[in-house]
Design a protein around this motif. Structure first.
Motif, mmCIF file in Angstrom:
data_model
loop_
_atom_site.group_PDB
_atom_site.id
_atom_site.type_symbol
_atom_site.label_atom_id
_atom_site.label_comp_id
_atom_site.label_asym_id
_atom_site.label_seq_id
_atom_site.Cartn_x
_atom_site.Cartn_y
_atom_site.Cartn_z
ATOM 1 N N LEU A 293 -1.208 -19.726 -72.051
ATOM 2 C CA LEU A 293 -0.725 -20.830 -71.226
ATOM 3 C C LEU A 293 -1.914 -21.421 -70.474
ATOM 4 O O LEU A 293 -2.627 -20.710 -69.773
ATOM 5 C CB LEU A 293 0.328 -20.345 -70.232
ATOM 6 C CG LEU A 293 0.831 -21.385 -69.218
ATOM 7 C CD1 LEU A 293 1.639 -22.482 -69.930
ATOM 8 C CD2 LEU A 293 1.667 -20.719 -68.133
ATOM 9 N N SER A 294 -2.139 -22.734 -70.644
ATOM 10 C CA SER A 294 -3.269 -23.406 -69.994
ATOM 11 C C SER A 294 -2.776 -24.534 -69.094
ATOM 12 O O SER A 294 -1.845 -25.266 -69.463
ATOM 13 C CB SER A 294 -4.237 -23.980 -71.035
ATOM 14 O OG SER A 294 -4.887 -22.944 -71.738
ATOM 15 N N ILE A 295 -3.406 -24.667 -67.945
ATOM 16 C CA ILE A 295 -3.096 -25.735 -66.999
ATOM 17 C C ILE A 295 -4.400 -26.415 -66.621
ATOM 18 O O ILE A 295 -5.389 -25.747 -66.307
ATOM 19 C CB ILE A 295 -2.404 -25.178 -65.736
ATOM 20 C CG1 ILE A 295 -1.112 -24.436 -66.110
ATOM 21 C CG2 ILE A 295 -2.098 -26.297 -64.754
ATOM 22 C CD1 ILE A 295 -0.488 -23.687 -64.954
ATOM 23 N N LEU A 296 -4.425 -27.750 -66.663
ATOM 24 C CA LEU A 296 -5.649 -28.469 -66.319
ATOM 25 C C LEU A 296 -5.333 -29.747 -65.568
ATOM 26 O O LEU A 296 -4.210 -30.256 -65.612
ATOM 27 C CB LEU A 296 -6.479 -28.786 -67.567
ATOM 28 C CG LEU A 296 -5.959 -29.795 -68.593
ATOM 29 C CD1 LEU A 296 -6.325 -31.233 -68.190
ATOM 30 C CD2 LEU A 296 -6.532 -29.509 -69.972
ATOM 31 N N THR A 297 -6.327 -30.272 -64.900
ATOM 32 C CA THR A 297 -6.207 -31.565 -64.240
ATOM 33 C C THR A 297 -7.480 -32.360 -64.488
ATOM 34 O O THR A 297 -8.569 -31.784 -64.604
ATOM 35 C CB THR A 297 -5.960 -31.404 -62.722
ATOM 36 O OG1 THR A 297 -5.763 -32.685 -62.134
ATOM 37 C CG2 THR A 297 -7.135 -30.719 -62.049
ATOM 38 N N ASP A 298 -7.328 -33.680 -64.619
ATOM 39 C CA ASP A 298 -8.470 -34.584 -64.806
ATOM 40 C C ASP A 298 -8.783 -35.278 -63.483
ATOM 41 O O ASP A 298 -7.900 -35.914 -62.888
ATOM 42 C CB ASP A 298 -8.158 -35.649 -65.860
ATOM 43 C CG ASP A 298 -8.457 -35.159 -67.267
ATOM 44 O OD1 ASP A 298 -9.104 -34.112 -67.410
ATOM 45 O OD2 ASP A 298 -8.030 -35.822 -68.232
ATOM 46 N N ILE A 299 -10.030 -35.191 -63.048
ATOM 47 C CA ILE A 299 -10.472 -35.848 -61.817
ATOM 48 C C ILE A 299 -11.522 -36.891 -62.184
ATOM 49 O O ILE A 299 -12.609 -36.532 -62.662
ATOM 50 C CB ILE A 299 -11.070 -34.830 -60.833
ATOM 51 C CG1 ILE A 299 -10.040 -33.725 -60.529
ATOM 52 C CG2 ILE A 299 -11.527 -35.520 -59.554
ATOM 53 C CD1 ILE A 299 -10.622 -32.557 -59.763
ATOM 54 N N PRO A 300 -11.240 -38.186 -61.996
ATOM 55 C CA PRO A 300 -12.245 -39.210 -62.322
ATOM 56 C C PRO A 300 -13.455 -39.098 -61.400
ATOM 57 O O PRO A 300 -13.318 -39.084 -60.178
ATOM 58 C CB PRO A 300 -11.499 -40.532 -62.085
ATOM 59 C CG PRO A 300 -10.043 -40.177 -62.062
ATOM 60 C CD PRO A 300 -9.970 -38.784 -61.522
ATOM 61 N N VAL A 301 -14.622 -39.003 -62.009
ATOM 62 C CA VAL A 301 -15.874 -38.950 -61.246
ATOM 63 C C VAL A 301 -16.550 -40.310 -61.232
ATOM 64 O O VAL A 301 -17.102 -40.735 -60.218
ATOM 65 C CB VAL A 301 -16.820 -37.880 -61.845
ATOM 66 C CG1 VAL A 301 -18.166 -37.889 -61.124
ATOM 67 C CG2 VAL A 301 -16.176 -36.494 -61.773
ATOM 68 N N TYR A 302 -16.500 -40.996 -62.357
ATOM 69 C CA TYR A 302 -17.109 -42.319 -62.473
ATOM 70 C C TYR A 302 -16.293 -43.131 -63.466
ATOM 71 O O TYR A 302 -15.871 -42.617 -64.514
ATOM 72 C CB TYR A 302 -18.558 -42.222 -62.952
ATOM 73 C CG TYR A 302 -19.228 -43.571 -63.133
ATOM 74 C CD1 TYR A 302 -19.808 -44.232 -62.057
ATOM 75 C CD2 TYR A 302 -19.254 -44.182 -64.394
ATOM 76 C CE1 TYR A 302 -20.411 -45.483 -62.221
ATOM 77 C CE2 TYR A 302 -19.858 -45.424 -64.561
ATOM 78 C CZ TYR A 302 -20.425 -46.075 -63.475
ATOM 79 O OH TYR A 302 -21.001 -47.302 -63.639
ATOM 80 N N GLN A 303 -16.070 -44.430 -63.147
ATOM 81 C CA GLN A 303 -15.351 -45.325 -64.047
ATOM 82 C C GLN A 303 -16.007 -46.701 -64.025
ATOM 83 O O GLN A 303 -16.342 -47.208 -62.952
ATOM 84 C CB GLN A 303 -13.882 -45.462 -63.623
ATOM 85 C CG GLN A 303 -13.113 -44.151 -63.581
ATOM 86 C CD GLN A 303 -11.664 -44.347 -63.184
ATOM 87 O OE1 GLN A 303 -10.857 -44.833 -63.975
ATOM 88 N NE2 GLN A 303 -11.314 -43.958 -61.974
ATOM 89 N N TYR A 304 -16.191 -47.245 -65.202
ATOM 90 C CA TYR A 304 -16.704 -48.607 -65.334
ATOM 91 C C TYR A 304 -15.818 -49.350 -66.324
ATOM 92 O O TYR A 304 -15.591 -48.890 -67.453
ATOM 93 C CB TYR A 304 -18.158 -48.631 -65.826
ATOM 94 C CG TYR A 304 -18.690 -50.043 -65.971
ATOM 95 C CD1 TYR A 304 -19.394 -50.646 -64.936
ATOM 96 C CD2 TYR A 304 -18.472 -50.770 -67.139
ATOM 97 C CE1 TYR A 304 -19.863 -51.949 -65.054
ATOM 98 C CE2 TYR A 304 -18.930 -52.076 -67.264
ATOM 99 C CZ TYR A 304 -19.631 -52.656 -66.221
ATOM 100 O OH TYR A 304 -20.076 -53.946 -66.343
ATOM 101 N N TYR A 305 -15.319 -50.535 -65.927
ATOM 102 C CA TYR A 305 -14.411 -51.311 -66.764
ATOM 103 C C TYR A 305 -14.943 -52.732 -66.938
ATOM 104 O O TYR A 305 -15.452 -53.335 -65.988
ATOM 105 C CB TYR A 305 -13.019 -51.393 -66.122
ATOM 106 C CG TYR A 305 -12.308 -50.069 -66.014
ATOM 107 C CD1 TYR A 305 -11.456 -49.627 -67.019
ATOM 108 C CD2 TYR A 305 -12.483 -49.254 -64.895
ATOM 109 C CE1 TYR A 305 -10.791 -48.418 -66.922
ATOM 110 C CE2 TYR A 305 -11.827 -48.041 -64.781
ATOM 111 C CZ TYR A 305 -10.981 -47.623 -65.798
ATOM 112 O OH TYR A 305 -10.332 -46.424 -65.695
ATOM 113 N N ASN A 306 -14.789 -53.248 -68.156
ATOM 114 C CA ASN A 306 -15.077 -54.663 -68.383
ATOM 115 C C ASN A 306 -14.038 -55.510 -67.652
ATOM 116 O O ASN A 306 -12.829 -55.302 -67.817
ATOM 117 C CB ASN A 306 -15.026 -54.983 -69.880
ATOM 118 C CG ASN A 306 -16.220 -54.417 -70.617
ATOM 119 O OD1 ASN A 306 -17.290 -54.255 -70.060
ATOM 120 N ND2 ASN A 306 -16.023 -54.099 -71.890
#
Length: 325
Positions: A293-306
């Motif tokens: 059983l795996s649990i994870l979370t994504d934390i944005p560190v850097y984002q660049y969008y057109n």
């Protein structure tokens, strides 16, 4: 012509994976309306088999992922655009892998979007919601290199992305925007690479994962640009005692995602294309080395969008896997 195009995309992928900062300069030169999250198919994150399976071994993974967004970015800065209250999606998927021969594994992945939803501020309470099966992925993975003494293994896979539907989804006679469609509506190619180094004595493992998606054009003229994922993992296995059936592995992932611009009838979509960097802590619980059983979370560190796009806020994932001999 096709061979030449694939070669060029592969070279581009290598360049992006090594020096992803160069992409910031390139993306700024691309022609830049506001857009919601735009998916090129099934979400990525935390559900991969990192190597090939032993002959006759079947691996079954079920996973669930939820993502939430409530802010706009223009370039790398937060924008004052205030169109949506928020947007979110919930996705459930399964991955089956079978050891066809020693060093050769066949994999099949499929998934379903429970929802892909935009909640608007004006008019109050108005929302659009897409749902349905996403894409299937059938791939073959081979072991390229394996040194048991040094604990180093390298494998790679090539797969065909298959849409469950090529028809656009309509809700109450309203065609949903392309970024709310569950499927890309087009066939595609996925190339993946897995490099692993482990130390059995210390319980440490190191992974490098790379993925390249090349998407075709739907019959409605929409083409998701190629995407590139580069991730590095470090894991530490906490050794269990003989009287305790559960062992724990702590995993930390740093992941870079590069999405090139989408096109509609060969015209670039100005509010598409991005460069993102995530930190993803993860914990894995193993019962008798059989159930995981795996649990994870994504934390944005850097984002660049057109131009202006809805940016990631947070994501959560959980997976359950079982190996059967």
């Amino acid at each position: 012509m096709v061979k030449r195009k694939l070669s060029m995309l592969w070279l581009q992928y290598c360049r992006f994976g090594v020096v992803w900062a160069i992409c910031l300069i390139l993306l700024k030169t691309i022609p830049l309306g506001a857009q919601c999250f735009s998916s090129s198919g099934n979400p990525v994150g935390g559900s991969q088999n990192m190597g090939t399976l032993d002959k006759g071994l079947l691996s079954c993974i079920g996973f669930y992922r939820s993502s939430f967004s409530d802010r706009y970015f223009e370039g790398s800065k937060e924008s004052s655009v205030d169109i949506l209250k928020n947007a979110n999606y919930n996705y459930a998927g399964t991955l089956l892998a079978y050891g066809l021969a020693q060093g050769v594994t066949i994999e099949m992945e499929a998934g379903y979007f429970v929802n892909k939803t935009k909640n608007y501020k004006i008019p109050a309470g108005y929302s659009l919601r897409g749902f349905g099966p996403a894409n299937a992925l059938i791939s073959s993975k081979i072991q390229i290199f394996n040194n048991i003494e040094k604990g180093i293994g390298w494998s790679a896979s090539v797969g065909l992305k298959i849409p469950f539907s090529r028809e656009l989804q309509y809700i109450d006679n309203v065609r949903l925007p392309f970024d709310l469609q569950a499927s890309t509506g087009a066939f595609g190619l996925v190339v993946q690479s897995y490099l692993m180094k482990q130390n059995s004595f210390t319980g440490m493992r190191y992974f490098v994962f790379n993925r390249m998606d090349i998407n075709g054009t739907s019959k409605d003229g929409y083409h998701y640009g190629p995407s590139f994922v580069n991730a590095a993992f470090v894991s530490k296995h906490l050794i269990r005692t003989s009287g305790w059936p559960v062992s724990i592995t702590l995993i930390f992932q740093v992941r870079n995602e590069i999405h090139r611009q989408n096109e509609l009838w060969s015209e670039p979509e100005i509010s598409s294309g991005s460069v993102k960097l995530f930190a993803s802590p993860q914990v894995n619980f193993s019962l008798h080395e059989t159930w995981n059983l795996s649990i994870l979370t994504d934390i944005p560190v850097y984002q660049y969008y057109n131009h202006i796009q809805l940016a990631d806020r947070m994501a959560f994932g959980i997976s359950l896997s079982r190996s059967i001999d």
